[in-house]
Scaffold this motif. Sequence first.
Motif, mmCIF file in Angstrom:
data_model
loop_
_atom_site.group_PDB
_atom_site.id
_atom_site.type_symbol
_atom_site.label_atom_id
_atom_site.label_comp_id
_atom_site.label_asym_id
_atom_site.label_seq_id
_atom_site.Cartn_x
_atom_site.Cartn_y
_atom_site.Cartn_z
ATOM 1 N N PRO A 75 5.505 -21.998 22.150
ATOM 2 C CA PRO A 75 6.422 -21.224 21.312
ATOM 3 C C PRO A 75 5.922 -21.176 19.884
ATOM 4 O O PRO A 75 5.251 -22.103 19.421
ATOM 5 C CB PRO A 75 7.732 -21.995 21.429
ATOM 6 C CG PRO A 75 7.341 -23.370 21.798
ATOM 7 C CD PRO A 75 6.090 -23.242 22.615
ATOM 8 N N PRO A 76 6.236 -20.106 19.150
ATOM 9 C CA PRO A 76 5.769 -20.011 17.752
ATOM 10 C C PRO A 76 6.454 -21.052 16.884
ATOM 11 O O PRO A 76 7.604 -21.423 17.127
ATOM 12 C CB PRO A 76 6.161 -18.594 17.342
ATOM 13 C CG PRO A 76 7.214 -18.179 18.283
ATOM 14 C CD PRO A 76 6.984 -18.943 19.564
ATOM 15 N N LYS A 77 5.732 -21.521 15.882
ATOM 16 C CA LYS A 77 6.305 -22.488 14.958
ATOM 17 C C LYS A 77 7.251 -21.764 14.006
ATOM 18 O O LYS A 77 7.011 -20.633 13.623
ATOM 19 C CB LYS A 77 5.213 -23.188 14.148
ATOM 20 C CG LYS A 77 4.384 -24.130 14.962
ATOM 21 C CD LYS A 77 3.445 -24.888 14.065
ATOM 22 C CE LYS A 77 2.666 -25.899 14.868
ATOM 23 N NZ LYS A 77 1.776 -26.676 14.032
ATOM 24 N N LYS A 78 8.303 -22.448 13.623
ATOM 25 C CA LYS A 78 9.237 -21.881 12.665
ATOM 26 C C LYS A 78 8.616 -21.950 11.281
ATOM 27 O O LYS A 78 8.032 -22.957 10.887
ATOM 28 C CB LYS A 78 10.547 -22.653 12.675
ATOM 29 C CG LYS A 78 11.289 -22.514 13.976
ATOM 30 C CD LYS A 78 12.588 -23.288 13.929
ATOM 31 C CE LYS A 78 13.301 -23.169 15.258
ATOM 32 N NZ LYS A 78 14.544 -23.961 15.290
ATOM 33 N N LYS A 79 8.740 -20.849 10.533
ATOM 34 C CA LYS A 79 8.214 -20.820 9.183
ATOM 35 C C LYS A 79 9.257 -21.385 8.232
ATOM 36 O O LYS A 79 10.445 -21.079 8.347
ATOM 37 C CB LYS A 79 7.847 -19.390 8.789
ATOM 38 C CG LYS A 79 6.740 -18.837 9.660
ATOM 39 C CD LYS A 79 6.208 -17.569 9.112
ATOM 40 C CE LYS A 79 5.080 -17.107 10.029
ATOM 41 N NZ LYS A 79 4.219 -16.166 9.429
ATOM 42 N N SER A 80 8.791 -22.202 7.307
ATOM 43 C CA SER A 80 9.710 -22.817 6.350
ATOM 44 C C SER A 80 10.145 -21.801 5.315
ATOM 45 O O SER A 80 9.386 -20.911 4.923
ATOM 46 C CB SER A 80 9.044 -24.024 5.680
ATOM 47 O OG SER A 80 7.892 -23.603 4.996
ATOM 48 N N ALA A 81 11.359 -21.913 4.857
ATOM 49 C CA ALA A 81 11.893 -21.007 3.843
ATOM 50 C C ALA A 81 11.306 -21.392 2.487
ATOM 51 O O ALA A 81 11.255 -22.554 2.125
ATOM 52 C CB ALA A 81 13.412 -21.091 3.804
#
Length: 82
Positions: A75-81
């Motif tokens: 799964p794709p990694k979540k990008k930090s805000a």
Amino acid sequence: MKIFQRLLAELDKKTGQVDKKLPKFVSSKSLAVIHFQLAKDVCMEAFSDIQQLGRFTLRDEGKTIAFGKVLYIGPPKKKSAK
């Protein structure tokens, strides 16, 4: 960032079944299941979905060191805000 993450299994050439789990190394011309992570984004798909985008070649200093098929894409990694 290193590309190679973990050597998961060495496979038997004749049957394709797992021969050794978590081996320390694999010899030349052997089959293996490897987990790796790329430093840059690359367009890839699982080989079972799209064959043209499901193949890869790893090269080092002008020599091919590995080639194979993409079996699974995590799964794709979540990008930090920011």
